[in-house]
Design an enzyme around this catalytic site. Sequence first.
Site, PDB file in Angstrom:
ATOM      1  CE  LYS A   1      11.114 -11.127   1.529  1.00  0.00           C
ATOM      2  NZ  LYS A   1      11.321  -9.813   2.167  1.00  0.00           N
TER       3      LYS A   1
ATOM      4  N   GLY B   1      13.807  -4.741   4.925  1.00  0.00           N
ATOM      5  CA  GLY B   1      12.864  -3.676   5.209  1.00  0.00           C
ATOM      6  C   GLY B   1      11.729  -4.137   6.105  1.00  0.00           C
TER       7      GLY B   1
ATOM      8  NE  ARG C   1      13.509  -0.590   1.181  1.00  0.00           N
ATOM      9  CZ  ARG C   1      12.986  -1.806   1.229  1.00  0.00           C
ATOM     10  NH1 ARG C   1      13.779  -2.854   1.478  1.00  0.00           N
ATOM     11  NH2 ARG C   1      11.691  -1.983   1.034  1.00  0.00           N
TER      12      ARG C   1
ATOM     13  CD  GLN D   1       7.658  -3.631   4.742  1.00  0.00           C
ATOM     14  OE1 GLN D   1       8.187  -2.514   4.780  1.00  0.00           O
ATOM     15  NE2 GLN D   1       8.229  -4.646   4.118  1.00  0.00           N
TER      16      GLN D   1
ATOM     17  CG  ASP E   1       6.948  -7.641  -2.699  1.00  0.00           C
ATOM     18  OD1 ASP E   1       7.481  -6.513  -2.780  1.00  0.00           O
ATOM     19  OD2 ASP E   1       6.616  -8.147  -1.616  1.00  0.00           O
TER      20      ASP E   1
ATOM     21  CE  LYS F   1       8.146  -2.797  -2.520  1.00  0.00           C
ATOM     22  NZ  LYS F   1       7.586  -3.495  -1.345  1.00  0.00           N
TER      23      LYS F   1
ATOM     24  NE  ARG G   1      12.354  -4.908  -5.898  1.00  0.00           N
ATOM     25  CZ  ARG G   1      11.807  -5.600  -4.906  1.00  0.00           C
ATOM     26  NH1 ARG G   1      10.491  -5.590  -4.747  1.00  0.00           N
ATOM     27  NH2 ARG G   1      12.559  -6.294  -4.084  1.00  0.00           N
TER      28      ARG G   1
END
Length: 428
Positions: free
Chosen positions: A20, A92, A120, A167, A313, A340, A344
């Site tokens: 991804k 995101g 977020r 990110q 993740d 997230k 989570r």
Amino acid sequence: MNRISRTEGLHGSLRVPGDKSISHRSVIFASLAEGVSKISGFLDGEDCLRTVEVFRNMGVQIDRTGTTLTIHGKGLKGLKEPEVPLYFGNSGTTARLMSGVLAGLPFFTTTYGDESLSRRPMDRVVAPLREMGASIYGREGAKKLPISFDQSPLRGITYELPVKSAQVKSAVLLGGLFAEGKTTVIEQGRTRNHTETLLPQFGVELTEEDLKVSIDGGQVLTAADVDVPGDISSAAFFLVAAAITRNSDVTIEHVGLNETRNGIVQALDQMGADISYTITDYIGEEPVGDVKVRSSTLEGQTFEGDIISNVIDEIPILALAATQAKGRTIIKDAKELKVKETDRIQAVCDNLNALGASITPTEDGMIIDGGTPLHGAEVSSAGDHRIGMMEAIASLITEGDVSIQQPEAINISYPSFFSDLDQLLVKK
């Protein structure tokens, strides 16, 4: 609602869909490049398709045949002002990485996401981009979507990341492409480095030293072909499934084994899993190979520090593995899980406890008492793809059926998940 039952084991080989993170970045870099790029093995999940649509709305021709994209890049100066607000859906990665691009473009854009993405935090990318001179406006001072970007010249900065986030690092480096002068990002600890490995394939020079990476503005990107390897984060669900399910022997083929992403392999090995891998190729600087796992006896461990950003993740599925390990597993330094697609930490604890596990949430992780038999129950993905896949894998070892509400969330990253799972199941 999906209803899944206990299995007698998993056997066989499988290729999981494309990575991804690499799929997103390949589309961004190819769209900003001059010339035609071919992306093969592209992940056609909902998140990555949002990035494709964003660039189509800015005039980039992107042709798609299955998992192959042909992208007619426009260069840094060839994009056009979109006629509609840009929709990021639940992605995101799209929201944060595209912020670095949109901040440097010579026109106005407005962006928004779905209900989950709108909760977020965006200030972590907005703050450094504003420091570079970007004009950014939005809800709660642009801390939350919707957010608008107006044309404003950017200047290079040196920015020390307050959080461990690939990110944010990537957003600042992308802004640096449009900025005057040099942009330098200093990390707290190593995070996934796909931006650094992929940009040179498109002709961009970076300099790296320890936890510091720099980019000079104004560089021209040139078209490149990218073969996207399988996503280790998707493979993680089947790796854990094979480890905790009796009579199992599974090989995941042609999967990315980047050392900043293979934390799940390290974690399972640390727990004593019967796991091994072989690097078979390199795609650019990205190692690719096969990972083999057999039914295993696991031991509880403490996971903290540097491994957490590498396995962030995969923590939902790692938590499931810990419920079947001997002894106690402690996960620390994972506060990032709270922001997230869902919280989570709470979602993992609530759903696995509903299935009979013994997990206590903490401020930055969880405490898991292992060796607990699981039973069937009704659970929900809560719109989070990784929670949904964790629940599906848990169902393989429960006494009684597991019913999953909102299983469609899994399409965000793994549209073929249930058919691939079925391919490995040993039928009763």
